[in-house]
Design a protein around this motif. Structure first.
Motif, PDB file in Angstrom:
ATOM      1  N   ALA A 273       0.828  -1.210   0.000  1.00 57.90           N
ATOM      2  CA  ALA A 273       0.000   0.000   0.000  1.00 57.90           C
ATOM      3  C   ALA A 273       0.860   1.257   0.000  1.00 57.90           C
ATOM      4  O   ALA A 273       0.529   2.255  -0.671  1.00 57.90           O
ATOM      5  N   LEU A 274       1.965   1.238   0.733  1.00 62.78           N
ATOM      6  CA  LEU A 274       2.873   2.386   0.746  1.00 62.78           C
ATOM      7  C   LEU A 274       3.522   2.559  -0.626  1.00 62.78           C
ATOM      8  O   LEU A 274       3.629   3.691  -1.138  1.00 62.78           O
ATOM      9  N   PHE A 275       3.954   1.455  -1.217  1.00 61.27           N
ATOM     10  CA  PHE A 275       4.574   1.519  -2.540  1.00 61.27           C
ATOM     11  C   PHE A 275       3.571   2.038  -3.561  1.00 61.27           C
ATOM     12  O   PHE A 275       3.895   2.890  -4.397  1.00 61.27           O
ATOM     13  N   ALA A 276       2.335   1.533  -3.494  1.00 63.25           N
ATOM     14  CA  ALA A 276       1.300   2.014  -4.414  1.00 63.25           C
ATOM     15  C   ALA A 276       1.059   3.504  -4.228  1.00 63.25           C
ATOM     16  O   ALA A 276       0.913   4.252  -5.206  1.00 63.25           O
ATOM     17  N   THR A 277       1.012   3.948  -2.983  1.00 58.94           N
ATOM     18  CA  THR A 277       0.817   5.371  -2.707  1.00 58.94           C
ATOM     19  C   THR A 277       1.938   6.202  -3.303  1.00 58.94           C
ATOM     20  O   THR A 277       1.706   7.281  -3.863  1.00 58.94           O
ATOM     21  N   ALA A 278       3.175   5.710  -3.187  1.00 60.01           N
ATOM     22  CA  ALA A 278       4.315   6.420  -3.773  1.00 60.01           C
ATOM     23  C   ALA A 278       4.188   6.537  -5.289  1.00 60.01           C
ATOM     24  O   ALA A 278       4.708   7.480  -5.896  1.00 60.01           O
ATOM     25  N   LEU A 279       3.461   5.600  -5.898  1.00 59.54           N
ATOM     26  CA  LEU A 279       3.223   5.633  -7.344  1.00 59.54           C
ATOM     27  C   LEU A 279       1.956   6.411  -7.703  1.00 59.54           C
ATOM     28  O   LEU A 279       1.582   6.478  -8.870  1.00 59.54           O
ATOM     29  N   GLY A 280       1.294   6.970  -6.691  1.00 60.00           N
ATOM     30  CA  GLY A 280       0.072   7.741  -6.937  1.00 60.00           C
ATOM     31  C   GLY A 280      -1.183   6.897  -7.039  1.00 60.00           C
ATOM     32  O   GLY A 280      -2.226   7.384  -7.497  1.00 60.00           O
ATOM     33  N   ILE A 281      -1.099   5.630  -6.598  1.00 55.47           N
ATOM     34  CA  ILE A 281      -2.224   4.698  -6.724  1.00 55.47           C
ATOM     35  C   ILE A 281      -2.962   4.590  -5.397  1.00 55.47           C
ATOM     36  O   ILE A 281      -2.347   4.389  -4.351  1.00 55.47           O
ATOM     37  N   LYS A 282      -4.273   4.722  -5.427  1.00 55.51           N
ATOM     38  CA  LYS A 282      -5.110   4.600  -4.229  1.00 55.51           C
ATOM     39  C   LYS A 282      -5.535   3.147  -4.018  1.00 55.51           C
ATOM     40  O   LYS A 282      -5.505   2.332  -4.940  1.00 55.51           O
ATOM     41  N   ASN A 283      -5.973   2.855  -2.788  1.00 53.14           N
ATOM     42  CA  ASN A 283      -6.506   1.519  -2.509  1.00 53.14           C
ATOM     43  C   ASN A 283      -7.692   1.628  -1.566  1.00 53.14           C
ATOM     44  O   ASN A 283      -7.818   2.608  -0.819  1.00 53.14           O
ATOM     45  N   ALA A 284      -8.547   0.627  -1.598  1.00 48.89           N
ATOM     46  CA  ALA A 284      -9.675   0.541  -0.666  1.00 48.89           C
ATOM     47  C   ALA A 284     -10.056  -0.922  -0.508  1.00 48.89           C
ATOM     48  O   ALA A 284      -9.995  -1.706  -1.460  1.00 48.89           O
ATOM     49  N   HIS A 285     -10.445  -1.301   0.702  1.00 47.54           N
ATOM     50  CA  HIS A 285     -10.806  -2.685   0.990  1.00 47.54           C
ATOM     51  C   HIS A 285     -12.227  -3.010   0.490  1.00 47.54           C
ATOM     52  O   HIS A 285     -13.139  -2.199   0.613  1.00 47.54           O
ATOM     53  N   ILE A 286     -12.364  -4.191  -0.051  1.00 43.58           N
ATOM     54  CA  ILE A 286     -13.685  -4.780  -0.348  1.00 43.58           C
ATOM     55  C   ILE A 286     -13.625  -6.203   0.219  1.00 43.58           C
ATOM     56  O   ILE A 286     -13.689  -7.190  -0.525  1.00 43.58           O
ATOM     57  N   ASN A 287     -13.515  -6.282   1.525  1.00 44.29           N
ATOM     58  CA  ASN A 287     -13.086  -7.519   2.167  1.00 44.29           C
ATOM     59  C   ASN A 287     -14.224  -8.449   2.580  1.00 44.29           C
ATOM     60  O   ASN A 287     -13.989  -9.444   3.263  1.00 44.29           O
ATOM     61  N   GLN A 288     -15.446  -8.139   2.165  1.00 44.78           N
ATOM     62  CA  GLN A 288     -16.572  -8.986   2.561  1.00 44.78           C
ATOM     63  C   GLN A 288     -16.346 -10.462   2.219  1.00 44.78           C
ATOM     64  O   GLN A 288     -16.628 -11.335   3.059  1.00 44.78           O
ATOM     65  N   PRO A 289     -15.837 -10.801   1.014  1.00 41.46           N
ATOM     66  CA  PRO A 289     -15.649 -12.224   0.707  1.00 41.46           C
ATOM     67  C   PRO A 289     -14.598 -12.918   1.569  1.00 41.46           C
ATOM     68  O   PRO A 289     -14.593 -14.156   1.636  1.00 41.46           O
ATOM     69  N   CYS A 290     -13.709 -12.163   2.207  1.00 38.93           N
ATOM     70  CA  CYS A 290     -12.723 -12.758   3.108  1.00 38.93           C
ATOM     71  C   CYS A 290     -13.240 -12.846   4.535  1.00 38.93           C
ATOM     72  O   CYS A 290     -12.729 -13.637   5.338  1.00 38.93           O
ATOM     73  N   GLU A 291     -14.251 -12.049   4.866  1.00 37.49           N
ATOM     74  CA  GLU A 291     -14.759 -11.997   6.242  1.00 37.49           C
ATOM     75  C   GLU A 291     -15.832 -13.038   6.521  1.00 37.49           C
ATOM     76  O   GLU A 291     -16.040 -13.417   7.672  1.00 37.49           O
ATOM     77  N   VAL A 292     -16.515 -13.481   5.484  1.00 35.06           N
ATOM     78  CA  VAL A 292     -17.578 -14.477   5.650  1.00 35.06           C
ATOM     79  C   VAL A 292     -17.012 -15.841   5.256  1.00 35.06           C
ATOM     80  O   VAL A 292     -16.634 -16.042   4.100  1.00 35.06           O
ATOM     81  N   PRO A 293     -16.919 -16.798   6.198  1.00 33.11           N
ATOM     82  CA  PRO A 293     -16.214 -18.060   5.938  1.00 33.11           C
ATOM     83  C   PRO A 293     -16.655 -18.789   4.679  1.00 33.11           C
ATOM     84  O   PRO A 293     -15.820 -19.258   3.898  1.00 33.11           O
ATOM     85  N   GLU A 294     -17.969 -18.913   4.450  1.00 30.85           N
ATOM     86  CA  GLU A 294     -18.413 -19.665   3.275  1.00 30.85           C
ATOM     87  C   GLU A 294     -18.054 -18.958   1.966  1.00 30.85           C
ATOM     88  O   GLU A 294     -17.830 -19.598   0.936  1.00 30.85           O
ATOM     89  N   LEU A 295     -17.961 -17.610   2.031  1.00 29.66           N
ATOM     90  CA  LEU A 295     -17.581 -16.856   0.836  1.00 29.66           C
ATOM     91  C   LEU A 295     -16.077 -16.917   0.607  1.00 29.66           C
ATOM     92  O   LEU A 295     -15.604 -16.851  -0.538  1.00 29.66           O
ATOM     93  N   LYS A 296     -15.335 -17.045   1.678  1.00 32.78           N
ATOM     94  CA  LYS A 296     -13.879 -17.162   1.551  1.00 32.78           C
ATOM     95  C   LYS A 296     -13.507 -18.409   0.757  1.00 32.78           C
ATOM     96  O   LYS A 296     -12.595 -18.404  -0.072  1.00 32.78           O
ATOM     97  N   LYS A 297     -14.232 -19.490   0.997  1.00 34.21           N
ATOM     98  CA  LYS A 297     -13.996 -20.724   0.241  1.00 34.21           C
ATOM     99  C   LYS A 297     -14.340 -20.535  -1.235  1.00 34.21           C
ATOM    100  O   LYS A 297     -13.650 -21.037  -2.127  1.00 34.21           O
TER     101      LYS A 297
END
Length: 357
Positions: free
Chosen positions: A295-319
């Motif tokens: 994320a720091l490296f991306a920021t240095a390149l002018g690139i933004k980031n944002a989490h869309i972590n719902q599929p990692c937070e719900v166990p059945e969706l993570k699979k």
């Protein structure tokens, strides 16, 4: 303190070491700090950079102890998120992000950071030794206070291939890998999983209550707590708390959030997934360190980031995500979108004095 004795030790070491002054200087200064029982200079300044790390709902679930030439990082379980993060994996990812900031800041100031773990007392230890010189990491250090999770629509510009290759080739912590998703069919599948995640989470009363408890609906709340998700940082107008809660109760729902998330994903340049070989505390910490570095490296390149972590937070969706990515037994830990956009107001952090124990 017997300074005459210390001087004689220094002089003797100088004679023994001959012209290798750096070795003598490093050894002598470490003796001084050990005998004095005082923290090395600028220890609190290092923590000032450390606490700029991201965390789930900006809970800042960390505490620090300074002892001689070491910093100990402890999880603050009073700030855990039992509904969205019952296994505390996101909490330890947050600690990994803080650890990475500390290591980067220490190396920038001319120290060598030796990281160790002691899970009997829950601590991550970082011992600092004087190095031969400052690390050449300005490109990471200088954006620690700039980087943010930019929760808004992006402008759709593609990331240049050279920049994406530089991100993909960045060395990560042991057992952690990164995957950049650009294939349309996989992006469509991820959008579907995000929508499923919204349906599960936002129809869970406990989830919504936990989320609302960490939202700072106006500037006065944000300044009072200096944590949580401020309305401004999420691109929303300020409001009295009772109005904000009423709005969320009657107007915020899974369908509306899914429509917004889909628009945001489609406006992004690429999706990024961090995966780990194992699924334990050290793997979570290493994921946090790797993510913060990316994320720091991306920021240095002018690139933004944002989490869309719902599929990692719900166990059945993570699979399902694991299968969609053809990841085998590798564990998806973080899902983000990358792209270009104007910055939003930054989330606040508690002062260092409040997190030292």
């Amino acid at each position: 303190m017997d300074y005459a004795f210390l001087f004689s030790v220094y002089f003797s070491l100088f004679i023994i070491a001959g012209r290798n002054v750096k070795i003598v200087k490093t050894f002598f200064i470490n003796i001084l700090y050990t005998i004095a029982g005082e923290p090395m200079p600028d220890m609190k300044e290092l923590l000032h950079h450390t606490v700029m790390a991201p965390s789930g709902h900006n809970t800042q679930p960390w505490k620090f102890r300074i002892k001689e030439n070491a910093v100990f990082i402890y999880p603050d379980f009073s700030r855990r998120l039992p509904v969205v993060d019952p296994l505390e994996w996101e909490l330890y990812i947050s600690l990994g992000c803080a650890l990475e900031n500390l290591v980067i800041a220490a190396e920038h100031e001319g120290y060598r950071a030796l990281v160790g773990y002691s899970f009997e007392d829950g601590a991550i230890s970082v011992n600092l030794e004087l190095a031969d010189g400052k690390a050449n990491n300005d490109w990471l250090f200088n954006v620690i206070h700039i980087k943010q999770s930019t929760r808004r629509q992006y402008d759709g510009r593609p990331i240049p291939g050279a920049d994406l290759e530089r991100l993909a080739s960045l060395p990560l912590e042991k057992g952690v890998s990164v995957l950049f998703v650009t294939e349309p069919e996989k992006i469509e599948g991820i959008i579907g999983l995000v929508k499923e995640g919204n349906s599960i989470q936002m129809n869970d009363r406990d989830f919504m209550q936990e989320l609302i408890s960490w939202i700072r609906f106006n500037e006065a709340e944000a300044n009072r707590y200096r944590d949580g998700l401020s309305s401004k940082a999420m691109g929303n107008p300020s409001s009295p708390r009772f109005i904000g809660k009423l709005f969320m109760k009657f107007f915020l729902n899974a369908k509306g959030q899914s429509k917004k998330d889909e628009k945001y994903i489609r406006s992004s340049s690429v999706l990024m997934v961090l995966l780990s070989e194992n699924n334990d505390i050290i793997s979570w910490i290493n994921t946090g360190r790797s993510f913060e570095r990316l994320a720091l490296f991306a920021t240095a390149l002018g690139i933004k980031n944002a989490h869309i972590n719902q599929p990692c937070e719900v166990p059945e969706l993570k699979k399902k995500l694991q299968k969609l990515l053809s990841a085998g037994n590798i564990h998806p830990q973080l899902l983000l979108r990358l792209g270009y956009a104007e910055s939003l107001p930054r989330s606040l952090r508690r002062p260092v004095s409040e997190v030292i124990i």
